[in-house]
Design an enzyme around this catalytic site. Sequence first.
Site, PDB file in Angstrom:
ATOM      1  N   LYS A  67      -9.129  -3.508  -3.234  1.00  0.00           N
ATOM      2  CA  LYS A  67      -7.639  -3.927  -3.598  1.00  0.00           C
ATOM      3  C   LYS A  67      -7.598  -5.259  -3.819  1.00  0.00           C
ATOM      4  CE  LYS A  67      -4.677  -1.009  -1.502  1.00  0.00           C
ATOM      5  NZ  LYS A  67      -4.118  -0.215  -0.604  1.00  0.00           N
ATOM      6  N   GLU A  73     -14.861   3.870   7.629  1.00  0.00           N
ATOM      7  CA  GLU A  73     -13.865   2.922   6.989  1.00  0.00           C
ATOM      8  C   GLU A  73     -12.954   2.043   8.158  1.00  0.00           C
ATOM      9  OE1 GLU A  73      -9.693   3.555   4.537  1.00  0.00           O
ATOM     10  OE2 GLU A  73     -10.657   5.197   5.111  1.00  0.00           O
ATOM     11  N   SER A 121      -2.335   1.169  -4.657  1.00  0.00           N
ATOM     12  CA  SER A 121      -2.919   2.232  -3.875  1.00  0.00           C
ATOM     13  C   SER A 121      -4.265   2.946  -4.205  1.00  0.00           C
ATOM     14  CB  SER A 121      -1.951   3.582  -3.862  1.00  0.00           C
ATOM     15  OG  SER A 121      -2.720   4.782  -3.016  1.00  0.00           O
ATOM     16  N   ASP A 135      -1.651  -1.311   5.819  1.00  0.00           N
ATOM     17  CA  ASP A 135      -2.186  -0.550   6.963  1.00  0.00           C
ATOM     18  C   ASP A 135      -3.737  -0.669   7.340  1.00  0.00           C
ATOM     19  OD1 ASP A 135      -2.783   1.403   5.099  1.00  0.00           O
ATOM     20  OD2 ASP A 135      -2.852   2.855   6.819  1.00  0.00           O
ATOM     21  N   ASP A 147       0.794  -1.359  -0.002  1.00  0.00           N
ATOM     22  CA  ASP A 147       0.028  -0.078   0.000  1.00  0.00           C
ATOM     23  C   ASP A 147       1.037   1.121   0.082  1.00  0.00           C
ATOM     24  OD1 ASP A 147      -2.317   1.855   0.458  1.00  0.00           O
ATOM     25  OD2 ASP A 147      -1.705   1.693   2.599  1.00  0.00           O
ATOM     26  N   ASP A 177      -0.296   5.131   0.962  1.00  0.00           N
ATOM     27  CA  ASP A 177      -0.750   6.132   1.951  1.00  0.00           C
ATOM     28  C   ASP A 177      -0.678   5.400   3.472  1.00  0.00           C
ATOM     29  OD1 ASP A 177      -1.205   8.723   0.620  1.00  0.00           O
ATOM     30  OD2 ASP A 177      -2.966   7.792  -0.017  1.00  0.00           O
TER      31      ASP A 177
END
Length: 270
Positions: free
Chosen positions: A203, A86, A154, A228, A39, A41
Amino acid sequence: MIIPELSKSTVRMKDPERVRELIMALQSGGEKKLQVISDFDMTLSRFGHNGERCPTCYNIIDNSKLISEDCRKKLKDLFNIYYPLEIDPDRTIEEKFPLMIEWWSKAHTLLCEQNIQKDKLAQVVKESQAMLREGFEVFFASLHRSEIPLLIFSAGIGDVLEEIIRQAGVFYPNINVVSNYMDFDENGILVGFKGELIHTYNKNNSILRDRAYFQQIKDRSNILLVGDTLGDLTMADGVAKLDNILRIGFLNDKISGRTWFCRVIPSFGL
């Protein structure tokens, strides 16, 4: 096999012995069998620095002079609504999925109303507080030197992501990026986003199924996966042949009740 780093107070493992076995398997397989999927960010980039939260790819645009104050307020309102959803540990991924589509779609619509100029992106990134995670130089350089492919998967903005890495001097040829890329008209004005929308919880193979990337590196059946969020767990779903996968998770926010992956580490110094 003794790995001192695994004894750090910031490392959490459900099954320490299994982690050691995986590390040994990756080492035994060697560089030619290894690939890294990560990932961006808050994984390759920092979550915070000196007590301040660092911006994501979207935040860099949100905080810039490229958008109006009215747009900035609306984007912040969206964040305040959807970000808690989220990261809500009490909601399933299935429940979060349509909410993330709503968030990303609304944000993209707002950005496309701002007449954002392509040639302004580099300066916006330069003026931002975006930072790559501590130890990034060694991480990127080691993979490049060993010719180990790095797939950055990402849900951010690919154009901004690439510029961050480029300005950090580590955008090496072994890097492949899958992300949301801006679509500009002949005058260099943002008019939309290319391809299928990528958000936190899609993803996976639904995005990668038509890409030749994994086929080109099909003999690299050992994977180091770094992320993360729970949505990052599926980033390797498109791999045709999988022998070993070691998942590393950065626990950045709402630490209580969100222990996941196999461990939590603060930097690439491990």
